[in-house]
Design a protein around this motif. Structure first.
Motif, PDB file in Angstrom:
ATOM      1  N   ALA A 128       0.835  -1.200   0.000  1.00 24.62           N
ATOM      2  CA  ALA A 128       0.000   0.000   0.000  1.00 24.62           C
ATOM      3  C   ALA A 128       0.874   1.256   0.000  1.00 24.62           C
ATOM      4  N   LEU A 129       1.934   1.251   0.791  1.00 23.51           N
ATOM      5  CA  LEU A 129       2.842   2.401   0.829  1.00 23.51           C
ATOM      6  C   LEU A 129       3.517   2.643  -0.521  1.00 23.51           C
ATOM      7  N   MET A 130       3.643   1.604  -1.301  1.00 26.78           N
ATOM      8  CA  MET A 130       4.236   1.731  -2.634  1.00 26.78           C
ATOM      9  C   MET A 130       3.205   2.151  -3.676  1.00 26.78           C
ATOM     10  N   GLY A 131       1.957   2.401  -3.233  1.00 30.58           N
ATOM     11  CA  GLY A 131       0.928   2.883  -4.145  1.00 30.58           C
ATOM     12  C   GLY A 131      -0.150   1.882  -4.484  1.00 30.58           C
ATOM     13  N   VAL A 133      -2.909   0.572  -3.217  1.00 30.16           N
ATOM     14  CA  VAL A 133      -3.881   0.667  -2.127  1.00 30.16           C
ATOM     15  C   VAL A 133      -4.936  -0.429  -2.201  1.00 30.16           C
ATOM     16  N   GLY A 134      -5.036  -1.102  -3.325  1.00 30.35           N
ATOM     17  CA  GLY A 134      -5.959  -2.227  -3.449  1.00 30.35           C
ATOM     18  C   GLY A 134      -5.647  -3.337  -2.466  1.00 30.35           C
ATOM     19  N   THR A 137      -7.817  -2.713   0.555  1.00 31.48           N
ATOM     20  CA  THR A 137      -9.248  -2.952   0.399  1.00 31.48           C
ATOM     21  C   THR A 137      -9.580  -4.435   0.401  1.00 31.48           C
ATOM     22  N   ARG A 138      -8.643  -5.261  -0.011  1.00 30.50           N
ATOM     23  CA  ARG A 138      -8.889  -6.709  -0.001  1.00 30.50           C
ATOM     24  C   ARG A 138      -9.047  -7.263   1.409  1.00 30.50           C
ATOM     25  N   CYS A 139      -8.503  -6.558   2.394  1.00 28.54           N
ATOM     26  CA  CYS A 139      -8.675  -7.039   3.773  1.00 28.54           C
ATOM     27  C   CYS A 139      -9.615  -6.130   4.560  1.00 28.54           C
ATOM     28  N   GLY A 140     -10.424  -5.359   3.839  1.00 30.26           N
ATOM     29  CA  GLY A 140     -11.490  -4.616   4.493  1.00 30.26           C
ATOM     30  C   GLY A 140     -11.166  -3.211   4.933  1.00 30.26           C
ATOM     31  N   VAL A 141     -10.004  -2.694   4.582  1.00 30.86           N
ATOM     32  CA  VAL A 141      -9.653  -1.327   4.950  1.00 30.86           C
ATOM     33  C   VAL A 141     -10.036  -0.413   3.793  1.00 30.86           C
ATOM     34  N   THR A 142     -10.984   0.471   4.050  1.00 32.32           N
ATOM     35  CA  THR A 142     -11.393   1.424   3.026  1.00 32.32           C
ATOM     36  C   THR A 142     -10.704   2.756   3.284  1.00 32.32           C
ATOM     37  N   LEU A 143     -10.487   3.496   2.236  1.00 34.51           N
ATOM     38  CA  LEU A 143      -9.780   4.762   2.315  1.00 34.51           C
ATOM     39  C   LEU A 143     -10.676   5.893   1.828  1.00 34.51           C
ATOM     40  N   THR A 144     -10.495   7.048   2.432  1.00 36.29           N
ATOM     41  CA  THR A 144     -11.127   8.236   1.866  1.00 36.29           C
ATOM     42  C   THR A 144     -10.325   8.602   0.625  1.00 36.29           C
ATOM     43  N   ILE A 151      -1.532   8.463   0.136  1.00 42.96           N
ATOM     44  CA  ILE A 151      -0.732   7.234   0.103  1.00 42.96           C
ATOM     45  C   ILE A 151      -0.092   7.050  -1.272  1.00 42.96           C
ATOM     46  N   LYS A 152      -0.807   7.395  -2.316  1.00 44.95           N
ATOM     47  CA  LYS A 152      -0.271   7.221  -3.671  1.00 44.95           C
ATOM     48  C   LYS A 152       0.781   8.264  -4.031  1.00 44.95           C
ATOM     49  N   TYR A 153       0.569   9.515  -3.614  1.00 44.76           N
ATOM     50  CA  TYR A 153       1.399  10.602  -4.147  1.00 44.76           C
ATOM     51  C   TYR A 153       2.194  11.383  -3.104  1.00 44.76           C
ATOM     52  N   GLY A 154       2.000  11.108  -1.836  1.00 46.04           N
ATOM     53  CA  GLY A 154       2.690  11.876  -0.804  1.00 46.04           C
ATOM     54  C   GLY A 154       4.115  11.417  -0.587  1.00 46.04           C
ATOM     55  N   ASN A 155       4.835  12.191   0.223  1.00 48.19           N
ATOM     56  CA  ASN A 155       6.170  11.743   0.622  1.00 48.19           C
ATOM     57  C   ASN A 155       5.996  10.651   1.682  1.00 48.19           C
ATOM     58  N   GLU A 156       7.094  10.083   2.144  1.00 47.24           N
ATOM     59  CA  GLU A 156       6.976   8.942   3.062  1.00 47.24           C
ATOM     60  C   GLU A 156       6.224   9.293   4.333  1.00 47.24           C
ATOM     61  N   GLN A 157       6.506  10.435   4.920  1.00 42.31           N
ATOM     62  CA  GLN A 157       5.807  10.831   6.152  1.00 42.31           C
ATOM     63  C   GLN A 157       4.304  10.935   5.912  1.00 42.31           C
ATOM     64  N   GLN A 158       3.908  11.522   4.811  1.00 48.56           N
ATOM     65  CA  GLN A 158       2.489  11.682   4.495  1.00 48.56           C
ATOM     66  C   GLN A 158       1.834  10.332   4.232  1.00 48.56           C
ATOM     67  N   ARG A 159       2.521   9.469   3.497  1.00 50.61           N
ATOM     68  CA  ARG A 159       1.971   8.133   3.202  1.00 50.61           C
ATOM     69  C   ARG A 159       1.784   7.326   4.483  1.00 50.61           C
ATOM     70  N   VAL A 160       2.804   7.363   5.346  1.00 51.91           N
ATOM     71  CA  VAL A 160       2.746   6.620   6.609  1.00 51.91           C
ATOM     72  C   VAL A 160       1.607   7.138   7.482  1.00 51.91           C
ATOM     73  N   ALA A 161       1.491   8.450   7.606  1.00 52.94           N
ATOM     74  CA  ALA A 161       0.431   9.040   8.435  1.00 52.94           C
ATOM     75  C   ALA A 161      -0.945   8.677   7.888  1.00 52.94           C
ATOM     76  N   ALA A 162      -1.112   8.755   6.571  1.00 53.12           N
ATOM     77  CA  ALA A 162      -2.403   8.424   5.965  1.00 53.12           C
ATOM     78  C   ALA A 162      -2.734   6.945   6.143  1.00 53.12           C
ATOM     79  N   LEU A 163      -1.739   6.082   5.975  1.00 56.70           N
ATOM     80  CA  LEU A 163      -1.964   4.645   6.149  1.00 56.70           C
ATOM     81  C   LEU A 163      -2.320   4.318   7.592  1.00 56.70           C
ATOM     82  N   ALA A 164      -1.573   4.862   8.539  1.00 61.81           N
ATOM     83  CA  ALA A 164      -1.855   4.601   9.953  1.00 61.81           C
ATOM     84  C   ALA A 164      -3.254   5.094  10.321  1.00 61.81           C
ATOM     85  N   GLN A 165      -3.633   6.255   9.817  1.00 57.30           N
ATOM     86  CA  GLN A 165      -4.967   6.796  10.109  1.00 57.30           C
ATOM     87  C   GLN A 165      -6.056   5.950   9.471  1.00 57.30           C
ATOM     88  N   ALA A 166      -5.837   5.500   8.241  1.00 62.14           N
ATOM     89  CA  ALA A 166      -6.834   4.667   7.556  1.00 62.14           C
ATOM     90  C   ALA A 166      -7.064   3.360   8.314  1.00 62.14           C
TER      91      ALA A 166
END
Length: 178
Positions: A128-131, A133-134, A137-144, A151-166
């Motif tokens: 998911a961190l590599m882009g 994000v599917g 969703t296969r394990c039930g985590v939906t994203l805004t 997660i797709k376009y942010g820097n590492e800090q942004q991707r990590v924060a978005a993933l942890a929040q999701a």
């Protein structure tokens, strides 16, 4: 009667020793597994993120605190953290992702999570961190839409924060709840 009692005592002592030996062997095996996982974590963190011994110790302390908080064992977490670290370039990213990984593990496997389960969850989070994000969703985590874009376009800090929040948005603090 005395011989029978003596024989019964010998059998009881034998089974007690056998049980104790089995418990000791399991403890030694678990300690060896943890030591191996911690060594792998150290090597990966140093190679991928340039982590210092203090950085690695901070991760070990976080893992210990997470074990006290919930149901995911130290060895299981360490194996997952080592795998997650292979996808990261920044030292602090792992600290944000370990609690999220533990919550997913607790949600999926409860107290029965194994190192193999942790590695699978870490791989999914890494993809998911590599882009991809599917993988989430296969394990039930939906994203805004915002989380997905971050997660797709942010820097590492942004991707990590978005993933942890999701993950938190979808499974909550499952590790602590269980």
């Amino acid at each position: 009667k005395a011989n029978v009692m003596s024989l019964a005592g010998m059998f009881t002592a034998f089974f007690a020793m056998d049980t104790l030996t089995g418990m000791m062997n399991k403890a030694i095996s678990a300690a060896g597994a943890l030591g191996g996982a911690e060594l792998k974590l150290k090597v990966i963190m140093q190679q991928r993120t340039g982590a210092t011994i203090e950085d690695i110790d901070a991760i070990k302390q976080l893992i210990g605190a997470q074990q006290e908080l919930g149901v995911v064992s130290r060895t299981t977490q360490t194996a997952g953290a080592q795998q997650l670290a292979t996808f990261l370039n920044e030292k602090n990213s792992l600290q944000s992702l370990i609690p999220a990984m533990n919550n997913m593990l607790a949600q999926q496997r409860g107290a029965n999570a194994t190192s193999e389960d942790a590695i699978a969850v870490a791989n999914m989070m890494g993809r998911a961190l590599m882009g991809n994000v599917g993988a989430l969703t296969r394990c039930g985590v939906t994203l805004t839409e915002e989380q997905e874009n971050m997660i797709k376009y942010g820097n590492e800090q942004q991707r990590v924060a978005a993933l942890a929040q999701a993950v938190t948005d979808n499974v909550g603090n499952m590790n602590a709840e269980i």
